[in-house]
Design a protein around this motif. Structure first.
Motif, PDB file in Angstrom:
ATOM      1  N   ARG A  19      28.577  33.181  -1.460  1.00  0.00           N
ATOM      2  CA  ARG A  19      29.288  33.612  -0.252  1.00  0.00           C
ATOM      3  C   ARG A  19      29.281  32.544   0.849  1.00  0.00           C
ATOM      4  NH1 ARG A  19      30.537  38.969  -0.341  1.00  0.00           N
ATOM      5  NH2 ARG A  19      29.408  40.289  -1.806  1.00  0.00           N
ATOM      6  N   ARG A  20      28.546  31.457   0.622  1.00  0.00           N
ATOM      7  CA  ARG A  20      28.466  30.405   1.637  1.00  0.00           C
ATOM      8  C   ARG A  20      29.552  29.364   1.423  1.00  0.00           C
ATOM      9  NH1 ARG A  20      22.693  30.450   0.729  1.00  0.00           N
ATOM     10  NH2 ARG A  20      22.767  28.350  -0.141  1.00  0.00           N
ATOM     11  N   GLY A  21      29.946  28.718   2.516  1.00  0.00           N
ATOM     12  CA  GLY A  21      30.888  27.612   2.400  1.00  0.00           C
ATOM     13  C   GLY A  21      30.255  26.450   1.657  1.00  0.00           C
ATOM     14  N   LEU A  22      31.064  25.719   0.908  1.00  0.00           N
ATOM     15  CA  LEU A  22      30.556  24.595   0.117  1.00  0.00           C
ATOM     16  C   LEU A  22      31.588  23.470   0.131  1.00  0.00           C
ATOM     17  CD1 LEU A  22      28.606  23.246  -1.983  1.00  0.00           C
ATOM     18  CD2 LEU A  22      29.951  24.395  -3.758  1.00  0.00           C
ATOM     19  N   VAL A  23      31.094  22.241   0.295  1.00  0.00           N
ATOM     20  CA  VAL A  23      31.933  21.059   0.143  1.00  0.00           C
ATOM     21  C   VAL A  23      31.390  20.242  -1.017  1.00  0.00           C
ATOM     22  CG1 VAL A  23      32.695  18.894   1.197  1.00  0.00           C
ATOM     23  CG2 VAL A  23      32.597  20.985   2.570  1.00  0.00           C
ATOM     24  N   VAL A  24      32.233  20.051  -2.036  1.00  0.00           N
ATOM     25  CA  VAL A  24      31.894  19.170  -3.158  1.00  0.00           C
ATOM     26  C   VAL A  24      32.565  17.834  -2.861  1.00  0.00           C
ATOM     27  CG1 VAL A  24      31.941  18.824  -5.640  1.00  0.00           C
ATOM     28  CG2 VAL A  24      31.839  21.146  -4.717  1.00  0.00           C
ATOM     29  N   PHE A  25      31.764  16.831  -2.563  1.00  0.00           N
ATOM     30  CA  PHE A  25      32.261  15.551  -2.064  1.00  0.00           C
ATOM     31  C   PHE A  25      32.033  14.482  -3.123  1.00  0.00           C
ATOM     32  CE2 PHE A  25      32.369  11.728   0.485  1.00  0.00           C
ATOM     33  CZ  PHE A  25      33.289  11.998   1.495  1.00  0.00           C
ATOM     34  N   PHE A  26      33.133  14.017  -3.749  1.00  0.00           N
ATOM     35  CA  PHE A  26      33.060  12.959  -4.751  1.00  0.00           C
ATOM     36  C   PHE A  26      33.178  11.603  -4.064  1.00  0.00           C
ATOM     37  CE2 PHE A  26      34.538  16.604  -7.124  1.00  0.00           C
ATOM     38  CZ  PHE A  26      33.904  16.488  -8.359  1.00  0.00           C
ATOM     39  N   THR A  27      32.368  10.653  -4.479  1.00  0.00           N
ATOM     40  CA  THR A  27      32.479   9.286  -3.993  1.00  0.00           C
ATOM     41  C   THR A  27      32.360   8.339  -5.180  1.00  0.00           C
ATOM     42  OG1 THR A  27      31.488   7.582  -2.576  1.00  0.00           O
ATOM     43  CG2 THR A  27      29.992   9.223  -3.491  1.00  0.00           C
ATOM     44  N   GLY A  28      33.076   7.232  -5.113  1.00  0.00           N
ATOM     45  CA  GLY A  28      33.038   6.261  -6.198  1.00  0.00           C
ATOM     46  C   GLY A  28      34.128   5.230  -6.010  1.00  0.00           C
ATOM     47  N   LEU A  29      34.065   4.171  -6.801  1.00  0.00           N
ATOM     48  CA  LEU A  29      35.043   3.095  -6.715  1.00  0.00           C
ATOM     49  C   LEU A  29      36.430   3.572  -7.133  1.00  0.00           C
ATOM     50  CD1 LEU A  29      32.898   0.259  -8.342  1.00  0.00           C
ATOM     51  CD2 LEU A  29      33.522   0.432  -5.921  1.00  0.00           C
ATOM     52  N   SER A  30      37.449   2.822  -6.723  1.00  0.00           N
ATOM     53  CA  SER A  30      38.797   3.084  -7.203  1.00  0.00           C
ATOM     54  C   SER A  30      38.825   2.916  -8.726  1.00  0.00           C
ATOM     55  CB  SER A  30      39.771   2.092  -6.552  1.00  0.00           C
ATOM     56  OG  SER A  30      41.070   2.272  -7.055  1.00  0.00           O
ATOM     57  N   GLY A  31      39.358   3.908  -9.416  1.00  0.00           N
ATOM     58  CA  GLY A  31      39.414   3.855 -10.872  1.00  0.00           C
ATOM     59  C   GLY A  31      38.187   4.425 -11.553  1.00  0.00           C
ATOM     60  N   SER A  32      37.243   4.949 -10.788  1.00  0.00           N
ATOM     61  CA  SER A  32      36.015   5.487 -11.392  1.00  0.00           C
ATOM     62  C   SER A  32      36.244   6.808 -12.099  1.00  0.00           C
ATOM     63  CB  SER A  32      34.945   5.667 -10.308  1.00  0.00           C
ATOM     64  OG  SER A  32      35.380   6.614  -9.340  1.00  0.00           O
ATOM     65  N   GLY A  33      37.326   7.499 -11.748  1.00  0.00           N
ATOM     66  CA  GLY A  33      37.604   8.807 -12.343  1.00  0.00           C
ATOM     67  C   GLY A  33      37.330   9.969 -11.407  1.00  0.00           C
ATOM     68  N   LYS A  34      36.953   9.670 -10.171  1.00  0.00           N
ATOM     69  CA  LYS A  34      36.570  10.749  -9.257  1.00  0.00           C
ATOM     70  C   LYS A  34      37.727  11.688  -8.941  1.00  0.00           C
ATOM     71  CE  LYS A  34      37.262   7.872  -5.196  1.00  0.00           C
ATOM     72  NZ  LYS A  34      37.985   6.883  -6.016  1.00  0.00           N
ATOM     73  N   GLY A  49      26.934  25.595   8.922  1.00  0.00           N
ATOM     74  CA  GLY A  49      26.340  26.561   8.007  1.00  0.00           C
ATOM     75  C   GLY A  49      26.789  26.436   6.574  1.00  0.00           C
ATOM     76  N   GLY A  50      27.512  25.363   6.247  1.00  0.00           N
ATOM     77  CA  GLY A  50      27.967  25.163   4.870  1.00  0.00           C
ATOM     78  C   GLY A  50      26.971  24.357   4.055  1.00  0.00           C
ATOM     79  N   ASP A  51      27.165  24.366   2.746  1.00  0.00           N
ATOM     80  CA  ASP A  51      26.367  23.540   1.843  1.00  0.00           C
ATOM     81  C   ASP A  51      27.183  22.307   1.456  1.00  0.00           C
ATOM     82  OD1 ASP A  51      24.282  25.371   1.878  1.00  0.00           O
ATOM     83  OD2 ASP A  51      25.047  26.478   0.152  1.00  0.00           O
ATOM     84  N   PHE A  52      26.482  21.233   1.119  1.00  0.00           N
ATOM     85  CA  PHE A  52      27.140  19.964   0.821  1.00  0.00           C
ATOM     86  C   PHE A  52      26.594  19.431  -0.498  1.00  0.00           C
ATOM     87  CE2 PHE A  52      27.648  15.344   1.110  1.00  0.00           C
ATOM     88  CZ  PHE A  52      28.935  15.218   1.593  1.00  0.00           C
ATOM     89  N   LEU A  53      27.487  19.151  -1.433  1.00  0.00           N
ATOM     90  CA  LEU A  53      27.097  18.628  -2.741  1.00  0.00           C
ATOM     91  C   LEU A  53      27.759  17.271  -2.926  1.00  0.00           C
ATOM     92  CD1 LEU A  53      25.570  19.664  -5.418  1.00  0.00           C
ATOM     93  CD2 LEU A  53      27.876  19.947  -6.319  1.00  0.00           C
ATOM     94  N   LEU A  54      26.954  16.214  -2.964  1.00  0.00           N
ATOM     95  CA  LEU A  54      27.480  14.859  -3.115  1.00  0.00           C
ATOM     96  C   LEU A  54      27.454  14.468  -4.591  1.00  0.00           C
ATOM     97  CD1 LEU A  54      28.506  12.290  -1.701  1.00  0.00           C
ATOM     98  CD2 LEU A  54      26.122  11.521  -1.588  1.00  0.00           C
ATOM     99  N   VAL A  55      28.621  14.127  -5.121  1.00  0.00           N
ATOM    100  CA  VAL A  55      28.756  13.718  -6.523  1.00  0.00           C
ATOM    101  C   VAL A  55      29.142  12.246  -6.551  1.00  0.00           C
ATOM    102  CG1 VAL A  55      29.904  14.115  -8.725  1.00  0.00           C
ATOM    103  CG2 VAL A  55      29.493  16.037  -7.170  1.00  0.00           C
ATOM    104  N   HIS A  56      28.260  11.404  -7.070  1.00  0.00           N
ATOM    105  CA  HIS A  56      28.542   9.981  -7.191  1.00  0.00           C
ATOM    106  C   HIS A  56      29.118   9.713  -8.576  1.00  0.00           C
ATOM    107  CE1 HIS A  56      26.904   5.598  -7.543  1.00  0.00           C
ATOM    108  NE2 HIS A  56      28.197   5.628  -7.258  1.00  0.00           N
ATOM    109  N   VAL A  57      30.380   9.337  -8.614  1.00  0.00           N
ATOM    110  CA  VAL A  57      31.005   8.952  -9.879  1.00  0.00           C
ATOM    111  C   VAL A  57      30.718   7.462 -10.040  1.00  0.00           C
ATOM    112  CG1 VAL A  57      33.111   8.935 -11.257  1.00  0.00           C
ATOM    113  CG2 VAL A  57      32.746  10.740  -9.563  1.00  0.00           C
ATOM    114  N   ALA A  58      29.652   7.175 -10.794  1.00  0.00           N
ATOM    115  CA  ALA A  58      29.038   5.845 -10.797  1.00  0.00           C
ATOM    116  C   ALA A  58      29.564   4.956 -11.914  1.00  0.00           C
ATOM    117  CB  ALA A  58      27.516   5.994 -10.906  1.00  0.00           C
ATOM    118  N   THR A  59      30.831   5.064 -12.241  1.00  0.00           N
ATOM    119  CA  THR A  59      31.436   4.195 -13.244  1.00  0.00           C
ATOM    120  C   THR A  59      31.365   2.753 -12.765  1.00  0.00           C
ATOM    121  OG1 THR A  59      32.948   6.013 -13.737  1.00  0.00           O
ATOM    122  CG2 THR A  59      33.512   3.837 -14.624  1.00  0.00           C
ATOM    123  N   PRO A  60      30.853   1.820 -13.587  1.00  0.00           N
ATOM    124  CA  PRO A  60      30.651   0.437 -13.120  1.00  0.00           C
ATOM    125  C   PRO A  60      31.972  -0.246 -12.748  1.00  0.00           C
ATOM    126  CG  PRO A  60      29.436   0.860 -15.147  1.00  0.00           C
ATOM    127  CD  PRO A  60      30.326   2.034 -14.942  1.00  0.00           C
TER     128      PRO A  60
END
Length: 406
Positions: A228-243, A329-340
């Motif tokens: 029931r809580r707000g959530l932000v799924v935040f993808f970060t990664g290089l261009s072309g990483s697939g994020k 009051g939201g939750d934050f989920l950081l997803v690192h798309v770590a493609t080299p």
């Protein structure tokens, strides 16, 4: 030169201007802050419980003697700061002079300065009650006010997202308290150490004319269930990483489940709409990420789930977005798309890396501009040897295990 301070700095500024922080007339410098930390006094020995500081960004060129116009979040001038010193970490000190009455934030009509409240009290004793949450039991307030023959002065400490609720709680309490009870919101940002926070509350209560001060109990906050809580799924990664591809797959999977309201903010799409006209300079890239973060936080504020997929190369800006989300009051989920980088460059569907190598694209992340790999990622995915479907499943499994999706 103009600058909009951070939220807690704006709160301190308003109290400096109103006189609630007397004897302070401006933001403290290095020596005063050191003395506050070490002895609970200013450098000259005047008792003072808590730091009151302002930081300016390193790229804002100010020096002693300069004047900086401090703006509210809507861009209206609040005060002029005359800089007396600037430290290498961005700390600036100096006196402030009001340029107008603060109008930002809710319940502006209820605000009054300490001088205005004292005039209204007319020399009568006052029992000040500082509030960061509801007053569940008014017995002590009523009994103490009767004993002192005092006016009850409710000071809801209206700071941040909880501020409006605290003011509403004070207005409800007023209905059950003696006639003549005053309600005056005070934008006092909480301090980390309870003892220092209490000292500062007592100081503010005294400046408002309190004969005696009662500190209302801090509220007990029980967060709702994750789904029931707000959530932000935040993808970060290089261009072309697939994020972006993973983010789109996650969006589609969430829409198929149908259990959450989903807002999708892809970096390229946002640039065409929300951030049209911005360049790829560091300042504009940071502004683009802040805009994404603001929209995502607004979605989270109302219980929505936002999926973001910018490059977001700088750790400090990612941390700002996390703070934006968590502050509402939201939750934050950081997803690192770590493609080299080598794999991202091998894919290079848009030909961007080739242009960057040829010098045709300046400040390109991974080539001529750095990518700061996160050390606070909640999930790390390398798409070199796994399918997009598998990557999406990993993110979805994380959401399920965290209770955000059922």
């Amino acid at each position: 030169m103009e600058w909009t301070p951070e939220q807690h700095e704006l709160a301190d500024l308003e109290l400096l201007l109103s006189g609630a922080f007397e004897p302070l007339t401006g933001f403290l410098g290095h020596d005063d802050l050191h003395a506050v930390h070490e002895r609970g006094t200013l450098a000259d020995g005047t008792p003072w419980p808590a730091p009151v500081a302002l930081h300016l960004p390193s790229d804002l060129d100010v020096a002693p003697g300069d004047e900086v116009t401090l703006l509210d979040p809507e861009g209206l001038p609040l005060a002029t700061l005359t800089v007396t010193a600037r430290e290498p970490d961005g700390l600036v000190s100096g006196p402030v002079q009001a340029l107008g009455t603060p109008e930002h934030g809710p319940f502006a009509r209820l605000r009054r300065t300490p001088a205005e409240v004292k005039e209204e009290l007319g020399g009568r004793p006052a029992l000040a009650v500082t509030m960061r949450g509801p007053l569940d039991d008014l017995t002590e307030v009523v009994a103490t006010a009767k004993e002192l023959d005092a006016v009850v002065l409710l000071l809801p400490l209206a700071y941040g997202e909880a501020g409006p609720a605290v003011v509403r709680a004070a207005l409800r309490a007023k209905e059950q308290l003696p006639e003549g009870t005053l309600v005056v919101p005070v934008p006092l940002a909480p301090r980390d150490e309870p003892e220092i926070d209490l000292e500062l509350r007592e100081h503010v209560a005294t400046t408002y004319g309190a004969t005696e001060h009662l500190a209302g109990p801090d509220p007990v906050r029980i967060p709702g269930p994750p789904h029931r809580r707000g959530l932000v799924v935040f993808f970060t990664g290089l261009s072309g990483s697939g994020k972006s591809t993973i983010a789109r797959g996650l969006r589609d999977a969430l829409l198929e489940l149908g259990t959450r309201t989903v807002t999708y903010l892809d970096g390229d799409v946002v640039r065409h709409l929300l951030s049209k006209g911005l360049t790829f300079s560091k300042a504009d890239r940071d502004l683009n990420i802040r805009r994404i973060g603001f929209v995502a936080a607004e979605a989270a504020r109302h219980g929505g789930l936002a999926v973001c997929a910018p490059i977001a190369p700088y750790a400090a800006t990612r941390a700002e977005v996390r703070e934006m989300v968590e502050s509402v009051g939201g939750d934050f989920l950081l997803v690192h798309v770590a493609t080299p980088l080598e794999e991202c460059e091998r894919r290079d569907r848009k030909g961007l890396y080739a242009k960057a190598r040829a010098g045709l694209i300046p400040e390109f992340t991974g080539i001529s501009d750095p990518y700061e790999e996160p050390d606070d990622a909640d999930l790390v995915i390398d798409t070199t040897h796994i399918s997009i479907e598998a990557a999406v499943s990993r993110v979805l499994d994380t959401l399920r295990s965290g209770g955000w999706v059922r």
